[in-house]
Design a protein around this motif. Structure first.
Motif, short mmCIF file in Angstrom:
data_model
loop_
_atom_site.label_atom_id
_atom_site.label_comp_id
_atom_site.label_asym_id
_atom_site.label_seq_id
_atom_site.Cartn_x
_atom_site.Cartn_y
_atom_site.Cartn_z
N UNK A 94 0.74 -1.37 -0.16
CA UNK A 94 0.17 0.17 0.36
C UNK A 94 0.84 1.47 -0.33
N UNK A 95 2.03 1.12 0.43
CA UNK A 95 2.63 2.32 0.91
C UNK A 95 3.89 2.59 0.01
N UNK A 96 5.11 1.61 -0.26
CA UNK A 96 5.81 1.77 -0.82
C UNK A 96 6.09 1.60 -2.05
N UNK A 97 5.68 0.34 -2.96
CA UNK A 97 5.14 -0.29 -4.28
C UNK A 97 3.89 0.13 -4.63
N UNK A 98 2.49 0.29 -3.72
CA UNK A 98 1.74 0.37 -4.46
C UNK A 98 1.08 -0.86 -4.93
N UNK A 99 1.11 -2.00 -4.48
CA UNK A 99 0.93 -3.16 -5.25
C UNK A 99 0.56 -4.37 -4.56
N UNK A 100 -0.61 -4.82 -5.66
CA UNK A 100 -1.92 -5.28 -4.79
C UNK A 100 -0.70 -6.60 -4.94
N UNK A 101 -1.39 -7.77 -4.56
CA UNK A 101 -0.99 -9.16 -4.55
C UNK A 101 -2.00 -10.37 -4.27
N UNK A 102 -2.32 -11.12 -4.84
CA UNK A 102 -2.94 -11.94 -4.48
C UNK A 102 -1.85 -13.74 -5.17
N UNK A 103 -2.60 -14.30 -3.25
CA UNK A 103 -1.74 -15.89 -4.07
C UNK A 103 -2.37 -16.87 -3.45
N UNK A 104 -2.12 -17.90 -4.63
CA UNK A 104 -2.50 -19.67 -3.95
C UNK A 104 -1.69 -20.05 -3.52
N UNK A 105 -1.85 -21.38 -2.55
CA UNK A 105 -1.00 -22.15 -1.93
C UNK A 105 -1.90 -22.97 -2.67
N UNK A 106 -0.81 -24.68 -2.35
CA UNK A 106 -1.26 -25.41 -2.94
C UNK A 106 -1.99 -26.58 -3.08
N UNK A 120 -9.96 -13.13 -12.57
CA UNK A 120 -8.73 -13.84 -12.64
C UNK A 120 -9.28 -14.94 -11.78
N UNK A 121 -9.36 -16.64 -12.13
CA UNK A 121 -8.87 -17.78 -11.07
C UNK A 121 -7.15 -18.28 -11.43
N UNK A 122 -7.10 -18.31 -9.77
CA UNK A 122 -5.52 -18.90 -9.83
C UNK A 122 -6.03 -19.95 -9.52
#
Length: 301
Positions: A94-106, A120-122
């Motif tokens: 939110x503050x440094x790269x202003x990037x949103x990250x989404x991830x999924x586990x095995x 998007x479906x991961x």
């Protein structure tokens, strides 16, 4: 109360992005951990530093928790690492790269709605990242690691960047799968432009392309969605690295490689309901050994 959630980076990311289920959020708010996490999250939003310094942030967390400990019970050591991840997620997202990250586990499949309304479906053990600020300015680019199925809103244009190539789309449905030295794209609706260091293609519905070993191969498909959603896995000279990734996600296991060449090509099917049978069929064809230990599969020559 029964703790029906597990605090890890994925859980915290979902909490920070308001993506917990009502049940998860209610249970979390009733826990002894919630007040401390909420205070750390609130404090982190006041940070204004030009460069993210992880050691400095970690020290700040410790100082805050030490002050908290003077009037409350001691916080277990594991809390420092998890609390640090809250600030790292907040700081980098939110503050440094202003990037949103989404991830999924095995073995986990998660759907997300992108800022323009696209979906998007991961597939398991995959991730995407993008800048909401840039997205709003029209620079709609996201980075994908792993595999994702995209349903792009009509009239919306954006690009999917992977380590192996770039996919540019306009109002379409498509799947992107990438592992090291391998990129596969299938188009189910609309048009997809695929560009790598090897070549550039425009795919229409029912068309796919693979980039592998400095070669490209276009092919036809009757699929209307990716095989990991239909659970129909058919391989035609596909690297073992891709096959093993599918096994990990189907059976929720971790494969540990002890010398098997993952660039070897496999042709055949993946049996879906019996791990031992699936491994037995593939190992006989590809001449490797395996041992199953709980949630791990050790493969060797």
């Amino acid at each position: 109360m029964n703790k029906n959630y597990h605090i890890d980076d994925t859980f915290l990311a979902k909490w920070l992005n308001n993506e917990l289920t009502e049940e998860e959020l209610t249970a979390f708010k009733k826990s002894e951990d919630y007040a401390l996490y909420q205070k750390i999250a609130d404090k982190s939003r006041q940070f204004k530093v030009p460069v993210f310094n992880q050691n400095k942030v970690y020290q700040k967390i410790q100082n805050q928790l030490e002050q908290q400990n003077s009037v409350k019970k001691l916080v277990p050591i594991w809390f420092y690492a998890v609390a640090a991840s809250v600030l790292i997620l907040l700081g980098t997202t939110f503050f440094f790269t202003n990037k949103t990250n989404y991830n999924s586990a095995i073995g986990q499949q998660i759907s997300y709605v992108l800022p323009d309304g696209s979906n998007v479906q991961l597939n398991g053990e995959s991730s995407i990242s993008f800048s909401k600020r840039q997205w709003e300015k029209g620079n709609r680019n996201l980075e994908l690691d792993g595999e994702g199925f995209f349903k792009v809103k009509k009239g919306s244009v954006f690009s999917v960047t992977t380590k192996e190539g770039v996919v540019t789309v306009l109002g379409t449905q498509f799947n992107v799968q990438t592992v090291k030295k391998y990129l596969a794209v299938e188009c189910y609706e609309g048009k997809v432009n695929v560009k790598s260091d090897l070549a550039e293609f425009v795919l229409t519905p029912g068309k796919g392309v693979r980039f592998l070993d400095n070669n490209t191969k276009k092919y036809n498909t009757v699929n209307t969605e990716p095989n990991w959603l239909t659970k129909q896995y058919q391989y035609n000279a596909i690297p073992l690295s891709v096959v093993f990734k599918d096994i990990e996600n189907v059976y929720k296991v971790k494969i540990i490689n002890k010398g098997v060449n993952l660039e070897n090509k496999y042709s055949g099917v993946l049996i879906k309901k019996d791990l031992e049978k699936a491994l037995n069929v593939i190992s006989k064809s590809m001449n490797f050994k395996y041992v199953v230990k709980r949630n791990e599969v050790i493969i060797s020559n």
